[in-house]
Design a protein around this motif. Structure first.
Motif, PDB file in Angstrom:
ATOM      1  N   ILE A 197       0.854  -1.197   0.000  1.00 41.02           N
ATOM      2  CA  ILE A 197       0.000   0.000   0.000  1.00 41.02           C
ATOM      3  C   ILE A 197       0.888   1.245   0.000  1.00 41.02           C
ATOM      4  O   ILE A 197       2.041   1.208   0.418  1.00 41.02           O
ATOM      5  CB  ILE A 197      -1.048   0.047   1.160  1.00 41.02           C
ATOM      6  CG1 ILE A 197      -0.418   0.056   2.517  1.00 41.02           C
ATOM      7  CG2 ILE A 197      -2.054  -1.051   1.053  1.00 41.02           C
ATOM      8  CD1 ILE A 197      -1.470   0.138   3.647  1.00 41.02           C
ATOM      9  N   GLN A 198       0.298   2.333  -0.491  1.00 39.55           N
ATOM     10  CA  GLN A 198       1.028   3.611  -0.529  1.00 39.55           C
ATOM     11  C   GLN A 198       0.124   4.692   0.070  1.00 39.55           C
ATOM     12  O   GLN A 198      -1.074   4.742  -0.235  1.00 39.55           O
ATOM     13  CB  GLN A 198       1.391   3.961  -1.966  1.00 39.55           C
ATOM     14  CG  GLN A 198       2.076   5.322  -2.115  1.00 39.55           C
ATOM     15  CD  GLN A 198       2.873   5.435  -3.416  1.00 39.55           C
ATOM     16  OE1 GLN A 198       4.001   5.858  -3.421  1.00 39.55           O
ATOM     17  NE2 GLN A 198       2.284   5.038  -4.521  1.00 39.55           N
ATOM     18  N   LEU A 199       0.718   5.524   0.914  1.00 35.88           N
ATOM     19  CA  LEU A 199      -0.045   6.567   1.611  1.00 35.88           C
ATOM     20  C   LEU A 199       0.281   7.937   1.024  1.00 35.88           C
ATOM     21  O   LEU A 199       1.454   8.253   0.787  1.00 35.88           O
ATOM     22  CB  LEU A 199       0.321   6.571   3.103  1.00 35.88           C
ATOM     23  CG  LEU A 199       0.179   5.233   3.845  1.00 35.88           C
ATOM     24  CD1 LEU A 199       0.638   5.393   5.294  1.00 35.88           C
ATOM     25  CD2 LEU A 199      -1.254   4.722   3.799  1.00 35.88           C
ATOM     26  N   TYR A 200      -0.759   8.727   0.824  1.00 41.79           N
ATOM     27  CA  TYR A 200      -0.595  10.114   0.380  1.00 41.79           C
ATOM     28  C   TYR A 200      -1.146  11.018   1.472  1.00 41.79           C
ATOM     29  O   TYR A 200      -2.307  10.847   1.885  1.00 41.79           O
ATOM     30  CB  TYR A 200      -1.380  10.366  -0.919  1.00 41.79           C
ATOM     31  CG  TYR A 200      -0.769   9.722  -2.144  1.00 41.79           C
ATOM     32  CD1 TYR A 200       0.110  10.419  -2.962  1.00 41.79           C
ATOM     33  CD2 TYR A 200      -1.080   8.405  -2.478  1.00 41.79           C
ATOM     34  CE1 TYR A 200       0.674   9.834  -4.080  1.00 41.79           C
ATOM     35  CE2 TYR A 200      -0.522   7.813  -3.603  1.00 41.79           C
ATOM     36  CZ  TYR A 200       0.357   8.531  -4.397  1.00 41.79           C
ATOM     37  OH  TYR A 200       0.910   7.948  -5.507  1.00 41.79           O
ATOM     38  N   ASP A 201      -0.338  11.961   1.932  1.00 42.83           N
ATOM     39  CA  ASP A 201      -0.765  12.865   2.997  1.00 42.83           C
ATOM     40  C   ASP A 201      -1.965  13.697   2.540  1.00 42.83           C
ATOM     41  O   ASP A 201      -1.927  14.312   1.474  1.00 42.83           O
ATOM     42  CB  ASP A 201       0.415  13.780   3.375  1.00 42.83           C
ATOM     43  CG  ASP A 201       0.209  14.391   4.747  1.00 42.83           C
ATOM     44  OD1 ASP A 201      -0.916  14.848   5.023  1.00 42.83           O
ATOM     45  OD2 ASP A 201       1.173  14.410   5.530  1.00 42.83           O
ATOM     46  N   ASP A 202      -3.010  13.704   3.372  1.00 42.58           N
ATOM     47  CA  ASP A 202      -4.206  14.490   3.058  1.00 42.58           C
ATOM     48  C   ASP A 202      -4.674  15.202   4.327  1.00 42.58           C
ATOM     49  O   ASP A 202      -5.787  14.965   4.812  1.00 42.58           O
ATOM     50  CB  ASP A 202      -5.292  13.552   2.498  1.00 42.58           C
ATOM     51  CG  ASP A 202      -6.523  14.316   2.016  1.00 42.58           C
ATOM     52  OD1 ASP A 202      -6.376  15.461   1.527  1.00 42.58           O
ATOM     53  OD2 ASP A 202      -7.649  13.774   2.144  1.00 42.58           O
ATOM     54  N   GLY A 203      -3.790  16.005   4.898  1.00 44.23           N
ATOM     55  CA  GLY A 203      -4.153  16.756   6.116  1.00 44.23           C
ATOM     56  C   GLY A 203      -4.182  15.848   7.336  1.00 44.23           C
ATOM     57  O   GLY A 203      -3.154  15.322   7.747  1.00 44.23           O
ATOM     58  N   ASP A 204      -5.373  15.654   7.891  1.00 48.44           N
ATOM     59  CA  ASP A 204      -5.455  14.839   9.113  1.00 48.44           C
ATOM     60  C   ASP A 204      -5.584  13.345   8.804  1.00 48.44           C
ATOM     61  O   ASP A 204      -5.838  12.537   9.692  1.00 48.44           O
ATOM     62  CB  ASP A 204      -6.634  15.307   9.981  1.00 48.44           C
ATOM     63  CG  ASP A 204      -7.961  15.144   9.248  1.00 48.44           C
ATOM     64  OD1 ASP A 204      -7.953  14.763   8.052  1.00 48.44           O
ATOM     65  OD2 ASP A 204      -9.016  15.389   9.871  1.00 48.44           O
ATOM     66  N   ALA A 205      -5.429  13.004   7.533  1.00 45.89           N
ATOM     67  CA  ALA A 205      -5.580  11.585   7.136  1.00 45.89           C
ATOM     68  C   ALA A 205      -4.598  11.266   6.017  1.00 45.89           C
ATOM     69  O   ALA A 205      -3.910  12.149   5.491  1.00 45.89           O
ATOM     70  CB  ALA A 205      -7.006  11.339   6.659  1.00 45.89           C
ATOM     71  N   PHE A 206      -4.506   9.997   5.685  1.00 45.62           N
ATOM     72  CA  PHE A 206      -3.764   9.569   4.499  1.00 45.62           C
ATOM     73  C   PHE A 206      -4.742   8.926   3.525  1.00 45.62           C
ATOM     74  O   PHE A 206      -5.618   8.150   3.933  1.00 45.62           O
ATOM     75  CB  PHE A 206      -2.707   8.511   4.862  1.00 45.62           C
ATOM     76  CG  PHE A 206      -1.519   9.040   5.591  1.00 45.62           C
ATOM     77  CD1 PHE A 206      -0.556   9.800   4.923  1.00 45.62           C
ATOM     78  CD2 PHE A 206      -1.338   8.773   6.938  1.00 45.62           C
ATOM     79  CE1 PHE A 206       0.554  10.281   5.600  1.00 45.62           C
ATOM     80  CE2 PHE A 206      -0.224   9.254   7.622  1.00 45.62           C
ATOM     81  CZ  PHE A 206       0.716  10.014   6.945  1.00 45.62           C
ATOM     82  N   LEU A 207      -4.586   9.239   2.245  1.00 47.34           N
ATOM     83  CA  LEU A 207      -5.287   8.495   1.199  1.00 47.34           C
ATOM     84  C   LEU A 207      -4.489   7.212   0.995  1.00 47.34           C
ATOM     85  O   LEU A 207      -3.254   7.236   1.015  1.00 47.34           O
ATOM     86  CB  LEU A 207      -5.333   9.296  -0.102  1.00 47.34           C
ATOM     87  CG  LEU A 207      -5.988  10.672   0.007  1.00 47.34           C
ATOM     88  CD1 LEU A 207      -5.848  11.424  -1.321  1.00 47.34           C
ATOM     89  CD2 LEU A 207      -7.456  10.539   0.395  1.00 47.34           C
ATOM     90  N   VAL A 208      -5.191   6.110   0.798  1.00 44.32           N
ATOM     91  CA  VAL A 208      -4.519   4.809   0.769  1.00 44.32           C
ATOM     92  C   VAL A 208      -4.671   4.181  -0.618  1.00 44.32           C
ATOM     93  O   VAL A 208      -5.775   3.839  -1.044  1.00 44.32           O
ATOM     94  CB  VAL A 208      -5.132   3.866   1.829  1.00 44.32           C
ATOM     95  CG1 VAL A 208      -4.411   2.518   1.824  1.00 44.32           C
ATOM     96  CG2 VAL A 208      -5.076   4.505   3.210  1.00 44.32           C
TER      97      VAL A 208
END
Ligand code: SF4
Ligand code: SF4
Length: 354
Positions: A150-161
């Protein structure tokens, strides 16, 4: 597409750690960020570019590969289910390249078995993680194209997965991962990627140096002689490099009639690395060894990256960060070009856009 709130991550990591060893970034008492066994207290998301890549998970600094007993020996191939969390795209590509290199001609069960049992959770970079990052030059970041779970993209208070494999799908099955609109998430990822690329400088001399070395192995001896005079043969550049895989073997007597054969990291910068049993050493000077190291990164093995990279440097910049006398790959590429163009001497790379 899924998303995970940052304040839920520790709980997710604890769940993952119940089933396997989790390697994750943590902050040491000295304030350094390193990859180590997940520890709830010292776990950090403020990782920038950790000082060492997590390559020791597949290629430990030292490991027993054979044990000799009274009347025989046995091969020791170890590998426990492991997950590497928060690996940067350059370091992830370093793992893929190293594994490809280690298994190219002969099976290397020691790293292969570990690789097969290791899941990777990549954290895409929003821009340069240090002034020496140049993954956009080496086509190894700022996000991973393939080969991850999996790869995480920073999206403020969360990560898009982003899910990259079937094993990755299994990792996000808990209800802590929320479903989100696919189209909207993809648009956010594209925006993230566009901005990230714009913040990381391309260093044209790297590809330029590759071409010059390719054409007729054109590199001025003076360049290597100058670097050879400065190198203190510490080997640090090899140990922090995600794609360096030089090793040596040594034997240790454990008790009468029993012993271990141990594989340990080595460095092609060490004078003894290429010394032959006859005493002849084809790389007897530091200049020749530095030349060889950089030919390995820029000239050879390009075809061994099956993942679209430029060469077997993944642009992490750590050799520029840590070489005490400033012989990083960027400095070397720039020196190859400037020596041929007659524009000056090698100088320390002071970073691009950050
Ligand atoms: S050669 Fe230097 S910049 Fe390239 S991957 Fe190795 S440590 Fe990183
Ligand atoms: S880190 Fe620098 S001084 Fe040390 S071996 Fe590498 S090139 Fe030489």
């Amino acid at each position: 597409m899924k998303r995970i709130r940052k304040d839920s991550l520790k709980e997710v990591l604890k769940e993952w750690a119940a089933e396997r060893t989790v390697i994750a970034p943590r902050r040491t008492e000295r304030g350094e960020c390193i990859y180590d066994t997940f520890d709830e207290e010292s776990f950090t998301l403020d990782i920038a570019k950790p000082s060492s890549p997590p390559k020791r998970s597949l290629f430990p600094q030292s490991e027993v590969i054979f044990q000799v007993e009274q009347d025989g020996y046995r091969q020791v191939v170890s590998g426990n289910p492991t997950l590497i969390f928060g690996i940067r795209p350059c370091d992830h590509k370093g793992l893929l390249q190293s594994q490809s290199f280690m298994s190219q001609d002969l099976d290397d069960p020691y790293s292969r078995v570990k690789s097969e049992k290791t899941l990777t959770v990549v954290m895409a970079c929003p821009g340069s993680m240090s002034p020496t990052c140049f993954c956009t030059t080496t086509k190894s970041g700022p996000w991973a194209e393939s080969g991850f779970d999996i790869q995480l993209y920073d999206d403020g208070d969360a990560f898009l997965v982003e899910i990259g494999s079937e094993r990755g799908s299994g990792l996000v099955s808990s209800n802590r991962f929320e479903d989100i609109d696919e189209a909207r998430a993809n648009e956010k990822i594209r925006t993230f990627q566009r901005e990230a690329v714009s913040l990381i400088p391309v260093i044209p001399e790297v590809e330029d140096a590759m071409e010059r070395l390719e054409v007729s192995n054109q590199s001025s001896d003076e360049v290597w002689e100058n670097f050879g005079k400065k190198c203190i043969t510490c080997g640090g550049c090899s140990f922090v490099c995600p794609t360096c895989t030089c090793f040596t073997v040594s034997d240790r007597v454990v008790a009468a009639g029993t012993g271990d054969r141990i594989r340990s990291w080595d460095s092609c910068l060490y004078a003894g690395f290429t010394k032959e049993a006859s005493g002849h050493n084809p790389r007897r000077t530091a200049a020749l060894r530095i030349k060889r190291r950089h030919e390995h990164k820029l000239l050879y093995h390009k075809d061994r990256d099956h993942y679209g990279g430029l060469c077997t440097c993944v642009g992490c910049g750590r050799c520029s960060d840590y070489c005490p006398v400033h012989i990083g790959l960027i400095e070397v590429a720039q020196a190859i070009c400037s020596a041929q163009d007659g524009t000056g001497e090698e100088k320390r790379y002071s970073g691009g856009v950050s």
